[in-house]
Design an enzyme around this catalytic site. Structure first.
Site, PDB file in Angstrom:
ATOM      1  N   LYS A  67       0.827  -1.210   0.000  1.00  0.00           N
ATOM      2  CA  LYS A  67       0.000   0.000   0.000  1.00  0.00           C
ATOM      3  C   LYS A  67       0.859   1.257   0.000  1.00  0.00           C
ATOM      4  O   LYS A  67       1.827   1.358   0.740  1.00  0.00           O
ATOM      5  CB  LYS A  67      -0.911   0.002   1.229  1.00  0.00           C
ATOM      6  CG  LYS A  67      -1.900   1.125   1.267  1.00  0.00           C
ATOM      7  CD  LYS A  67      -3.231   0.644   1.772  1.00  0.00           C
ATOM      8  CE  LYS A  67      -4.297   1.702   1.697  1.00  0.00           C
ATOM      9  NZ  LYS A  67      -4.704   2.045   0.344  1.00  0.00           N
ATOM     10  N   GLY A  72       6.610   0.508   5.613  1.00  0.00           N
ATOM     11  CA  GLY A  72       7.529  -0.357   4.872  1.00  0.00           C
ATOM     12  C   GLY A  72       7.584  -0.008   3.395  1.00  0.00           C
ATOM     13  O   GLY A  72       8.658   0.000   2.778  1.00  0.00           O
ATOM     14  N   CYS A  73       6.431   0.296   2.814  1.00  0.00           N
ATOM     15  CA  CYS A  73       6.375   0.616   1.389  1.00  0.00           C
ATOM     16  C   CYS A  73       7.075   1.944   1.094  1.00  0.00           C
ATOM     17  O   CYS A  73       7.724   2.095   0.058  1.00  0.00           O
ATOM     18  CB  CYS A  73       4.920   0.659   0.921  1.00  0.00           C
ATOM     19  SG  CYS A  73       4.098  -0.936   1.117  1.00  0.00           S
ATOM     20  N   THR A  74       6.950   2.884   2.014  1.00  0.00           N
ATOM     21  CA  THR A  74       7.621   4.174   1.846  1.00  0.00           C
ATOM     22  C   THR A  74       9.131   4.010   1.946  1.00  0.00           C
ATOM     23  O   THR A  74       9.886   4.553   1.125  1.00  0.00           O
ATOM     24  CB  THR A  74       7.100   5.189   2.881  1.00  0.00           C
ATOM     25  OG1 THR A  74       5.681   5.346   2.687  1.00  0.00           O
ATOM     26  CG2 THR A  74       7.794   6.521   2.743  1.00  0.00           C
ATOM     27  N   ALA A  77      10.358   2.364  -1.285  1.00  0.00           N
ATOM     28  CA  ALA A  77      10.313   3.314  -2.406  1.00  0.00           C
ATOM     29  C   ALA A  77      11.396   4.384  -2.276  1.00  0.00           C
ATOM     30  O   ALA A  77      12.032   4.764  -3.268  1.00  0.00           O
ATOM     31  CB  ALA A  77       8.933   3.951  -2.500  1.00  0.00           C
TER      32      ALA A  77
END
Length: 182
Positions: A67, A72-74, A77
């Site tokens: 998401k 974690g995704c940030t 990225a």
């Protein structure tokens, strides 16, 4: 139970156990490596429809993530962004894929100045086809990455990804594959 029945039971149990252990081992083997990456046609963060044919002849990192704007995704990225010049020097394109829509991807890309493509797999078609979809605790793509060579063949599948370490791990792997001409 008679001695003969007990022996049959134990033999059957051992055979079943052996079968399930061998099935489990083959289920965990990597079936993706050496296969072509699946075709896709999905909108990016600008609304432009992107296809896998656009990346033909280039090394490609396709990373699936749960998401936009989650911790974690940030981190993942941002690490790709920090290392983006290294990927470009190696001739590698990066594509992120999640269930988020175009607007969420646009906001994520603008907020964190992401220089790479984010694809909106809102119907989960690519995620399901690549077997990275998860239903619990909510429907999402699991964090997995596919390294695809210029011929469109998956040369490595990263099934367990640690957001903080993944970009560095991936760069090492890309260099190794390029040296070996995978």
């Amino acid at each position: 139970m008679s001695k003969k029945s007990t022996t049959r039971f134990l033999t059957s149990t051992l055979l079943l156990t052996s079968f399930f252990l061998s099935f489990s081992a083959s289920a965990n083997s990597n079936v993706w490596e050496g296969t072509p990456f699946l075709s896709f046609s999905l909108a990016d963060q600008t609304g432009k429809i992107r296809t896998n044919q656009e990346f033909s002849g280039k090394w490609l990192v396709v990373y699936f993530y749960p998401k936009d704007k989650t911790p974690g995704c940030t981190i993942e990225a941002q690490n790709f962004t920090d290392d983006y010049a290294k990927y470009q020097a190696l001739g590698v394109e990066i594509v992120g894929v999640s269930y988020d829509d175009i607007a969420a991807h646009k906001d994520f890309a603008e907020t964190y100045e992401l220089p790479f493509t984010l694809l909106a797999d809102t119907e989960a078609q690519l995620s399901k086809a690549m077997k990275v979809d998860r239903l619990l605790p909510w429907p999402h793509a699991s964090r997995q990455t596919f390294l695809v060579n210029p011929q469109g063949i998956i040369v490595q599948h990263f099934k367990k990804v640690k957001p903080k370490e993944h970009s560095a791990e991936l760069l090492k792997s890309i260099r190794r594959h390029q040296e070996n001409k995978s």
